[in-house]
Design a protein around this motif. Structure first.
Motif, PDB file in Angstrom:
ATOM      1  N   CYS A 189       0.520   8.227  -6.647  1.00 26.93           N
ATOM      2  CA  CYS A 189      -0.680   7.860  -5.884  1.00 26.93           C
ATOM      3  C   CYS A 189      -1.639   9.052  -5.847  1.00 26.93           C
ATOM      4  N   ILE A 190      -2.858   8.833  -5.372  1.00 28.21           N
ATOM      5  CA  ILE A 190      -3.830   9.915  -5.277  1.00 28.21           C
ATOM      6  C   ILE A 190      -3.388  11.004  -4.303  1.00 28.21           C
ATOM      7  N   CYS A 191      -2.478  10.624  -3.370  1.00 25.82           N
ATOM      8  CA  CYS A 191      -1.981  11.603  -2.402  1.00 25.82           C
ATOM      9  C   CYS A 191      -0.738  12.320  -2.909  1.00 25.82           C
ATOM     10  N   GLY A 192      -0.207  11.893  -4.062  1.00 24.54           N
ATOM     11  CA  GLY A 192       0.970  12.534  -4.612  1.00 24.54           C
ATOM     12  C   GLY A 192       2.252  11.744  -4.458  1.00 24.54           C
ATOM     13  N   TRP A 193       2.234  10.694  -3.630  1.00 26.20           N
ATOM     14  CA  TRP A 193       3.453   9.889  -3.447  1.00 26.20           C
ATOM     15  C   TRP A 193       3.776   9.129  -4.724  1.00 26.20           C
ATOM     16  N   SER A 194       5.069   8.959  -5.011  1.00 27.64           N
ATOM     17  CA  SER A 194       5.498   8.236  -6.193  1.00 27.64           C
ATOM     18  C   SER A 194       6.690   7.361  -5.833  1.00 27.64           C
ATOM     19  N   ALA A 195       6.734   6.179  -6.458  1.00 28.93           N
ATOM     20  CA  ALA A 195       7.864   5.275  -6.228  1.00 28.93           C
ATOM     21  C   ALA A 195       9.149   5.802  -6.842  1.00 28.93           C
ATOM     22  N   LEU A 196       9.047   6.825  -7.662  1.00 33.38           N
ATOM     23  CA  LEU A 196      10.238   7.415  -8.273  1.00 33.38           C
ATOM     24  C   LEU A 196      10.831   8.524  -7.419  1.00 33.38           C
TER      25      LEU A 196
ATOM     26  N   ALA B 180       0.850  -1.182   0.000  1.00 30.93           N
ATOM     27  CA  ALA B 180       0.000   0.000   0.000  1.00 30.93           C
ATOM     28  C   ALA B 180       0.888   1.235   0.000  1.00 30.93           C
ATOM     29  N   CYS B 181       0.316   2.356  -0.325  1.00 30.88           N
ATOM     30  CA  CYS B 181       1.057   3.621  -0.334  1.00 30.88           C
ATOM     31  C   CYS B 181       1.576   3.927   1.070  1.00 30.88           C
ATOM     32  N   PRO B 182       2.867   4.185   1.234  1.00 35.15           N
ATOM     33  CA  PRO B 182       3.399   4.459   2.579  1.00 35.15           C
ATOM     34  C   PRO B 182       2.920   5.777   3.159  1.00 35.15           C
ATOM     35  N   LYS B 183       2.325   6.615   2.326  1.00 36.52           N
ATOM     36  CA  LYS B 183       1.894   7.927   2.799  1.00 36.52           C
ATOM     37  C   LYS B 183       0.424   7.948   3.206  1.00 36.52           C
ATOM     38  N   CYS B 184      -0.463   7.359   2.370  1.00 33.39           N
ATOM     39  CA  CYS B 184      -1.904   7.414   2.657  1.00 33.39           C
ATOM     40  C   CYS B 184      -2.529   6.031   2.814  1.00 33.39           C
ATOM     41  N   SER B 185      -1.726   4.952   2.728  1.00 29.63           N
ATOM     42  CA  SER B 185      -2.185   3.565   2.904  1.00 29.63           C
ATOM     43  C   SER B 185      -3.177   3.127   1.841  1.00 29.63           C
ATOM     44  N   HIS B 186      -3.204   3.793   0.700  1.00 30.56           N
ATOM     45  CA  HIS B 186      -4.074   3.351  -0.387  1.00 30.56           C
ATOM     46  C   HIS B 186      -3.530   2.034  -0.951  1.00 30.56           C
ATOM     47  N   PRO B 187      -4.347   0.956  -1.010  1.00 29.87           N
ATOM     48  CA  PRO B 187      -3.829  -0.352  -1.450  1.00 29.87           C
ATOM     49  C   PRO B 187      -3.514  -0.363  -2.937  1.00 29.87           C
ATOM     50  N   PHE B 188      -2.458  -1.103  -3.296  1.00 29.12           N
ATOM     51  CA  PHE B 188      -2.119  -1.257  -4.710  1.00 29.12           C
ATOM     52  C   PHE B 188      -3.088  -2.204  -5.413  1.00 29.12           C
TER      53      PHE B 188
END
Length: 558
Positions: free
Chosen positions: A181-188, A159-167
């Motif tokens: 992610c919808i919260c703006g977090w990116s794996a890059l 899941a997103c480490p920032k907002c816990s949105h599941p992949f």
């Protein structure tokens, strides 16, 4: 003729769900339904370990259908990791490795719950983008028990480490790992992933190697024999038997409770009894894949040694099976010995046997002995039988102490609190240092006081429902929720029918509860009900759950 124009080539260690997702983006389809229609000719479904429509995709790809199917299974699914542990069904002992897709039916249904998440390695996303030009989802990250990346040792994210949105979302395509992610977090984004332990990385490497080797299916006898042989080499023995308890303690001390709880759901739930089972039923060992890999990695160390041990065991079994097994002829027993043995058996198991009884129940043996061996027969009948000594069984010395523990501990169980449990025999026995015998007769003989106390403390299902409903009412007041069935589902799993039946039976003023609050213990005492209360009179509606209800007979219904 299929109108499938292309299907993207597989990336190294790419799972089929990821390949389907890449096709979706490259084809320009707007919805997942269009993509699944193109590839499988059906509506979206759960991809899982092995998609149910994978044969349709193999048919639509260019080339030979069987070769396409084998390539999809061995390259893009986790099924190769399962294959050596699933045993052999009837008639597949000599089947080719790649052409046998029927083995998927032998995967236990519980394994499907393991694949409800999509796992991602932070560094893999960036490295794949640099090496292949595209980030994708690795199948080795989704093997049961694997919690870190085998290449980088980083803890896998689901899941997103920032907002816990599941992949992962059911019946949906996987997201592009490089999309924000919808919260703006990116794996890059520049960041450092959390590192796992060395043992977790070693286990992930073993699981990856096992997946890449694509081992053939092994019979449960071969797999169990390789485990047992290695246990004996490592000293995990108990007399003449395999010391599974010693093996379990060794695994536990190596990994630790925290790591094993992440790797195995049964261990996390506290089910440590029979955690290691080398026995088999219906041609299969009853253990999940994660546990198989934990045991194999602990016993053999690496995938090379494990594969070599399996091949060695196969050679030994084939060599043993090729030898002719000579059947030993049973020694011929004379007629006198046969008749004597029959009469001696009757005299040993029955008291007060006379000659008349033998004529009625063993005529042939009695007649032959009376004619040819009468002296032996009369001597046996005249020999007085030794009566067995009756030993009076004494109750266990801990009986009274256990009864006192049950009496005091039950009061805490009956308190209305969060996580309250029904006071039944199983929960009462958890209060004791040692569980009472399972057999009711033996339990009552050895622990008469404790058994009687447990029966007196038993709680009926309806009394337990009453306690749960009172706690739910107290929570509604605490959270300022309206006291109705609409709020009930937010604070409790008590059925709405139970709420309506009990409120009506006790004539509770819910508005008064909302104004003045609910004293749970006082409200329970005010009902004046015994703990074995069987519910409101006339209430015969079937409720959900695992309980069984007796059907009405034809006479009652008429």
């Amino acid at each position: 003729m299929s109108d499938l124009l292309f299907f993207p080539m597989s990336m190294p260690d790419e799972m089929l769900h990821s390949r389907i997702t890449r096709y979706h983006f490259l084809s320009g389809n707007r919805t997942a339904a269009e993509t699944f229609r193109d590839l499988f000719g059906s509506a979206p479904f759960s991809v899982g370990i092995l998609p149910k429509q994978i044969e349709v995709l193999a048919t639509r790809l260019p080339g030979d259908t069987e070769s396409n199917l084998d390539d999809l299974i061995s390259t893009n699914t986790m099924f190769p990791a399962y294959r050596p542990f699933l045993g052999l069904g009837q008639g597949v002992e000599n089947a080719p490795t790649g052409s046998s897709i029927s083995g998927v039916a032998r995967i236990p249904r519980r394994e499907a719950a393991v694949h409800g998440k999509a796992k991602l390695c932070y560094t893999c996303v960036q490295q794949d983008l640099l090496e292949t030009g595209y980030a994708y989802w690795h199948r080795s990250h989704h093997l049961p028990g694997v919690s870190v990346c085998w290449r980088h040792g980083e803890s896998l994210m689901h899941a997103c480490p920032k907002c816990s949105h599941p992949f992962f979302r059911k019946l949906r395509l996987l997201p592009n790992p490089t999309d924000p992610c919808i919260c703006g977090w990116s794996a890059l984004d520049p960041a450092t992933g959390k590192q796992g332990t060395v043992l977790e990385k070693t286990f992930a490497e073993f699981a990856y190697e096992l997946l890449q080797r694509n081992l053939p299916p092994m019979s449960c006898e071969t797999l169990a024999a390789s485990y047992v042989r290695q246990c004996r080499k490592r000293g995990f023995i108990h007399g003449k038997f395999v010391g599974t308890a010693k093996l379990f303690d060794s695994i536990r001390s190596k990994y630790g409770d925290e790591a094993l709880s992440r790797m195995d759901k049964a261990y996390e739930a506290g089910k440590h009894d029979q955690w290691i089972r080398f026995s088999f039923y219906n041609g299969q060992m009853d253990m999940p894949l994660a546990r198989h890999m934990i045991i194999a990695q602990h016993l053999f160390g690496g995938a090379d040694d494990f594969e070599a041990a399996l091949h060695k065991e196969l050679i030994l079994r084939h060599a043993a099976g090729a030898k002719l097994r000579l059947k030993l002829e049973r020694p011929k027993v004379g007629r006198k010995a046969q008749h004597r043995q029959k009469i001696a058996t009757i005299l040993a198991v029955r008291a007060n046997v006379d000659l008349e009884y033998l004529w009625d129940n063993a005529y042939q043996a009695t007649r032959w002995l009376a004619e040819h061996d009468n002296a032996w027969l009369m001597g046996k009948l005249s020999t007085p039988k030794r009566l067995p000594e009756v030993v009076e069984e004494v109750s266990d010395l801990r009986d009274s102490a256990y009864a006192a523990i049950l009496l005091s501990g039950a009061e805490n169980l009956y308190r209305i609190s969060k996580g309250q449990k029904r006071v039944n025999l199983n929960n009462l026995q958890k209060l004791l240092p040692v569980r009472l015998p399972r057999c009711p007769k033996l339990r009552k003989r050895r622990f008469p006081l404790a058994s009687q106390q447990a029966e007196l403390l038993m709680e009926s299902v309806w009394h337990f429902r009453l306690r749960r409903l009172i706690f739910a009412l107290a929570n509604m007041k605490r959270l300022n929720l309206p006291m109705n069935t609409g709020s009930l589902g937010m604070v409790s799993s008590v059925p709405n029918t139970v709420f309506q039946a009990l409120v009506s039976f006790f004539e509770w003023d819910l508005e008064d509860f909302a104004r003045n609050g609910v004293d749970a213990e006082t409200l329970l005492k005010s009902t004046g009900l015994p703990r074995n209360w069987q519910g409101p009179p006339g209430f015969n509606q079937v409720l959900g759950g695992t309980a069984y209800y007796r059907n009405k007979s034809v006479a009652e219904s008429t």
